[in-house]
Design an enzyme around this catalytic site. Structure first.
Site, PDB file in Angstrom:
ATOM      1  N   ASP A   1       0.815  -1.208   0.000  1.00  0.00           N
ATOM      2  CA  ASP A   1       0.000   0.000   0.000  1.00  0.00           C
ATOM      3  C   ASP A   1       0.854   1.265   0.000  1.00  0.00           C
ATOM      4  OD1 ASP A   1      -2.933   1.154   0.724  1.00  0.00           O
ATOM      5  OD2 ASP A   1      -1.407   2.230   1.857  1.00  0.00           O
TER       6      ASP A   1
ATOM      7  N   PHE B   1      -5.348   2.349   0.297  1.00  0.00           N
ATOM      8  CA  PHE B   1      -5.680   1.710  -0.977  1.00  0.00           C
ATOM      9  C   PHE B   1      -5.823   0.204  -0.855  1.00  0.00           C
ATOM     10  CE2 PHE B   1      -3.518   5.725  -2.448  1.00  0.00           C
ATOM     11  CZ  PHE B   1      -4.722   6.384  -2.664  1.00  0.00           C
ATOM     12  N   ASP B   2      -5.246  -0.400   0.181  1.00  0.00           N
ATOM     13  CA  ASP B   2      -5.588  -1.780   0.494  1.00  0.00           C
ATOM     14  C   ASP B   2      -7.069  -1.883   0.839  1.00  0.00           C
ATOM     15  OD1 ASP B   2      -3.484  -3.633   0.199  1.00  0.00           O
ATOM     16  OD2 ASP B   2      -2.478  -2.889   1.977  1.00  0.00           O
ATOM     17  N   VAL B   3      -7.533  -0.987   1.691  1.00  0.00           N
ATOM     18  CA  VAL B   3      -8.943  -0.993   2.078  1.00  0.00           C
ATOM     19  C   VAL B   3      -9.828  -0.728   0.863  1.00  0.00           C
ATOM     20  CG1 VAL B   3     -10.699   0.177   3.471  1.00  0.00           C
ATOM     21  CG2 VAL B   3      -8.447  -0.324   4.457  1.00  0.00           C
TER      22      VAL B   3
ATOM     23  N   GLY C   1      -9.973  -3.690  -1.338  1.00  0.00           N
ATOM     24  CA  GLY C   1     -10.849  -4.686  -0.736  1.00  0.00           C
ATOM     25  C   GLY C   1     -12.309  -4.387  -0.998  1.00  0.00           C
TER      26      GLY C   1
END
Length: 395
Positions: free
Chosen positions: A148, A176-178, A181
């Site tokens: 991320d 940006f991981d979230v 997801g």
């Protein structure tokens, strides 16, 4: 599915769906937790060493990393060594039965185990197979590591974060991981609807860089549609003013007057109604262009009272504002206004406090059935179930 999967009966909108979760760290596990909250049965497949986030500490709760606890509730864990032929066969059996398969290996990383999309779909044509990567599966992006922080840098996000004359900063969460997801979850649900109509599954691909560029919304649009390269403005907004922290007698208060009506009400509360008809500040574009002249006039009034006093009066006038809280204060505020942000997952000594799923349904509420599992906690149960199914399938 060839036989009922193990686990407590769920009642959510996704009850009856089996998710094979071959993901780890954050983007994939966050997506599968959301699916699990809504009733899907999620089998979390981990290597012998477990999900990396099990060791990302401190902080911890009863010796377990809170990072791991935050994105792995409502799942069952089985540890499989994909280099072991027997374990690899069980993994393929799980994939054969699954409605949804989620993975975030480096593109191509599952090919040698027969767990790539083409291999899984050959045995399970209805599978919705979701892949999350850093930079896509193309020949130039597939080899790049998808962290991320790297995506925050490469996407341009960090160039927007920080003081104008200071250093660029990352966000305080793996943003940006979230976001990836969430995009993966949207993709899975869309593909499931398509399967409902056609009977066919498909491959859903999400990558962090594309999620970042989409999530930068007005900032990327400024460049692609307007040819303007945005720059760091601290806490200021490029297109609105006031829309930032402003100092009161004892600290700062975020004030966001997003339209002319809100600005009028703000000026009335502050006791400076003459600013409304000042030609420098009459319209939003005027206030934005002349923010350096307007800011000290607002601050002069705000410094006469505490942020709590101003918060009460300004919000009462219908102008959005809010104090800058710490995380504990943010949770407390959510409790104060009745959002019940904390739920307890599990029972007795195994119970774990967790943050409530943010989606509310009128008929099929999210459920909190299982605390985040210990590594291979359900391994024996799942192995028996998969082994029985392999025998039936080969017969």
């Amino acid at each position: 599915m060839t036989s009922a999967h193990p686990g407590a009966a769920a009642r959510g909108p996704l009850a009856g769906l089996l998710v094979a979760d071959f993901s780890r760290i954050l983007a994939g596990p966050y997506a599968t937790m959301l699916l699990a909250d809504l009733g899907a049965e999620v089998v979390k497949v981990e290597g012998p060493g477990g999900d990396d986030t099990r060791t990302w500490q401190p902080p911890v709760r009863d010796g377990v990393a809170t990072y791991y606890l935050g994105v792995n509730r409502n799942k069952r864990s089985i540890a499989l060594d994909l280099k072991d032929p027997g374990d690899a066969a069980l993994a393929r059996e799980l994939a054969r039965r699954a409605d949804v398969f989620v993975e975030n290996f480096r593109p191509g990383g599952l090919d040698r185990f027969g767990l790539d999309y083409d291999s899984v779909a050959a045995e399970n044509p209805g599978v919705v197979y979701a892949s999350v990567s850093g930079f896509g599966s193309g020949p130039r992006g597939r080899s790049l590591p998808g962290y991320d922080l790297i995506v925050q840098a490469i996407s341009g996000f960090m160039s927007l974060t920080g003081e104008p004359e200071g250093e660029p900063y990352r966000a305080g969460v793996a943003l940006f991981d979230v976001m990836a997801g969430l995009h993966a979850t949207i993709g899975v649900l869309s593909a499931l609807n398509h399967r409902h109509e056609t009977g066919r599954g498909q491959h859903v691909e999400v990558n962090l860089l594309s999620s970042a560029l989409s999530g930068l919304v007005n900032q990327t649009s400024a460049f692609v549609a307007g040819g303007v390269v945005p720059f760091r403005m601290g806490n200021s907004h490029p297109s609105l003013f006031p829309y930032e922290p402003l100092p009161c007698a004892d600290g700062e208060l975020i004030i966001t007057a997003g339209n002319d009506g809100q600005f009028r009400r703000l000026c009335e509360v502050l006791g400076v109604p003459e600013l409304v008809d000042d030609p420098r500040f009459r319209r939003n574009e005027d206030r934005t262009a002349n923010r350096d002249e307007l800011r000290p006039l607002l601050v002069e009034r705000l410094r006469t009272r505490s942020k709590t006093d101003w918060f009460r009066d300004i919000i009462g006038a219908g102008v959005p504002c809010g104090p800058i809280n710490t995380i504990d204060q943010g949770v407390a505020f959510a409790e104060e206004i009745g959002l019940a942000p904390v739920v307890t997952v599990g029972e007795g000594a195994a119970a774990v406090p967790s943050v409530r799923n943010p989606i509310a349904f009128s008929a099929t509420e999210a459920e909190y059935r299982l605390p985040p599992p210990a590594l291979d906690e359900h391994g024996a149960e799942i192995r028996r179930w998969l082994a029985d199914g392999r025998e039936e399938h080969s017969a």
